[in-house]
Write a protein that holds these residues in place. Structure first.
Motif, short mmCIF file in Angstrom:
data_model
loop_
_atom_site.label_atom_id
_atom_site.label_comp_id
_atom_site.label_asym_id
_atom_site.label_seq_id
_atom_site.Cartn_x
_atom_site.Cartn_y
_atom_site.Cartn_z
N GLU A 141 6.01 -2.37 4.51
CA GLU A 141 5.04 -1.12 4.25
C GLU A 141 3.84 -1.31 5.22
OE1 GLU A 141 4.33 0.92 0.34
OE2 GLU A 141 2.61 0.34 1.07
N HIS A 193 -5.55 -1.29 1.79
CA HIS A 193 -4.10 -1.23 1.30
C HIS A 193 -3.63 -2.50 1.11
CE1 HIS A 193 -0.76 1.57 -0.01
NE2 HIS A 193 -0.28 0.30 -0.05
N HIS A 250 -2.33 -5.20 -1.95
CA HIS A 250 -1.05 -5.83 -1.87
C HIS A 250 -1.20 -7.26 -2.16
CE1 HIS A 250 1.34 -2.63 0.60
NE2 HIS A 250 1.37 -2.15 -0.64
N HIS A 255 0.70 2.80 -8.05
CA HIS A 255 0.37 2.40 -6.78
C HIS A 255 1.29 3.30 -5.89
CE1 HIS A 255 -0.11 -0.29 -3.17
NE2 HIS A 255 1.01 -0.05 -2.94
N ASP A 304 0.36 4.75 -2.37
CA ASP A 304 1.31 5.19 -1.00
C ASP A 304 1.21 6.54 -0.48
OD1 ASP A 304 1.68 2.26 -1.08
OD2 ASP A 304 3.63 2.57 -2.28
#
Ligand SMILES: [Fe+2]
Lengths: 148, 142
Positions: free
Chosen positions: B63, B78, B82, B120, B125
């Motif tokens: 991703e 982002h 993660h 999330h 996302d």
């Protein structure tokens, strides 16, 4: 100031319930509406331009309803799994509130969720409470903050 | 854990991975929450935990690659979300192993993971998808 604090919390709760639980019929009620014998109290500490804590009170039926929706599994008691999922939701709502406050030039950070009842011996100048009602039950917010 | 169409980003590879991730987390949770005693289910819990963990790392990496490819401005932030989650998973796993597979640790982990993942995918996302639509680059697959 107290009113402007209450709004972001209400707004963030509404957004999170809509997004994560698909619950949209959410309204706020006077804090006196909140009656409950068994509840989960989650405190989120706040530091920065505002200092204090926000206590989220979830009646057990509300907690179980929320986790049932998220997991697609029937939960029968507020155990470690349910408590942890609800703590994370309190964390997510508070994180969203911080983003809104930062847009108003109030920069704060939050502390990890803690399970505890409020400390009633402390004085707060920004003190407000509200009851948020949803189709799966109420949530009570107790905001206790001071300006740094 | 139910997959919902509203989670779809419109990027087929990321969407497929998200569905797979939901399935693996769901399998882990159903094992964790089954009515069997901890002794009876601990081996199966550990298996589904490992199966899910490996996929989380793989998916986050893919991703992130996609975000870079479309020039997503929130990439660094982002990626940090993660990384923080992976570190949390590794820390809990280490603690879980050294505790001799303590059930309470795993139940707490499962609850947090459930709420974290839904938020999330449903919130963070979606920002990637909004950007891709704005820029007219939804056709770029990773
Ligand atoms: Fe992500």
């Amino acid at each position: 100031m107290t009113a402007s604090l209450y709004e972001p919390f209400l707004e963030a709760t509404r957004n999170v319930f809509q997004l994560m639980l698909d619950l949209s019929d959410i309204s706020d009620q006077p804090a006196e509406e909140f009656v409950c014998d068994d509840e989960l109290d989650i405190s989120i500490g706040v530091v920065g331009d505002l200092v204090g804590e926000v206590i989220y009170r979830f009646p057990h039926t509300t907690s179980l309803g929320m986790v049932n929706i998220m997991s697609g599994m029937e939960m029968s008691s507020v155990d470690d799994f349910v408590t942890s999922a609800i703590s994370e939701i309190a964390n997510i709502i508070s994180g969203n509130v911080l983003t809104m406050l930062a847009g108003n030039n109030l920069n704060c950070d939050i502390l990890p969720p803690a399970l505890r009842k409020p400390n009633d011996s402390l004085e707060y100048t920004l003190r407000t409470a509200c009851c948020i009602s949803t189709s799966i039950g109420n949530v009570f917010l107790d905001i206790r903050l001071n300006q740094a | 854990m139910l997959w919902k169409d509203k989670y779809e980003l419109g990027v087929s590879i990321v969407d497929e991975q998200h569905k797979e991730l939901f399935q693996r987390v769901d399998e882990f949770m159903r094992t964790l929450r089954s009515s069997a005693s901890w002794d009876e289910k601990v081996l199966h819990v550990n298996e589904t935990l490992e199966f899910m963990k490996g996929y989380v790392v793989e998916h986050f990496r893919d991703e992130e690659e996609y975000q870079q490819k479309i020039g997503y401005p929130g990439y660094e932030a982002h990626k940090k979300i993660h990384t923080d989650m992976v570190n949390y998973v590794l820390q809990v796993s280490a603690e879980y192993e050294s505790s001799g597979f303590n059930e309470q640790l795993m139940q707490q982990f499962g609850g947090k993971l459930l709420a974290w993942l839904i938020n999330h995918v449903a919130a963070e996302d979606q920002r990637i998808a909004n950007y891709a639509i704005e820029q007219g680059v939804t056709g770029v697959d990773c």
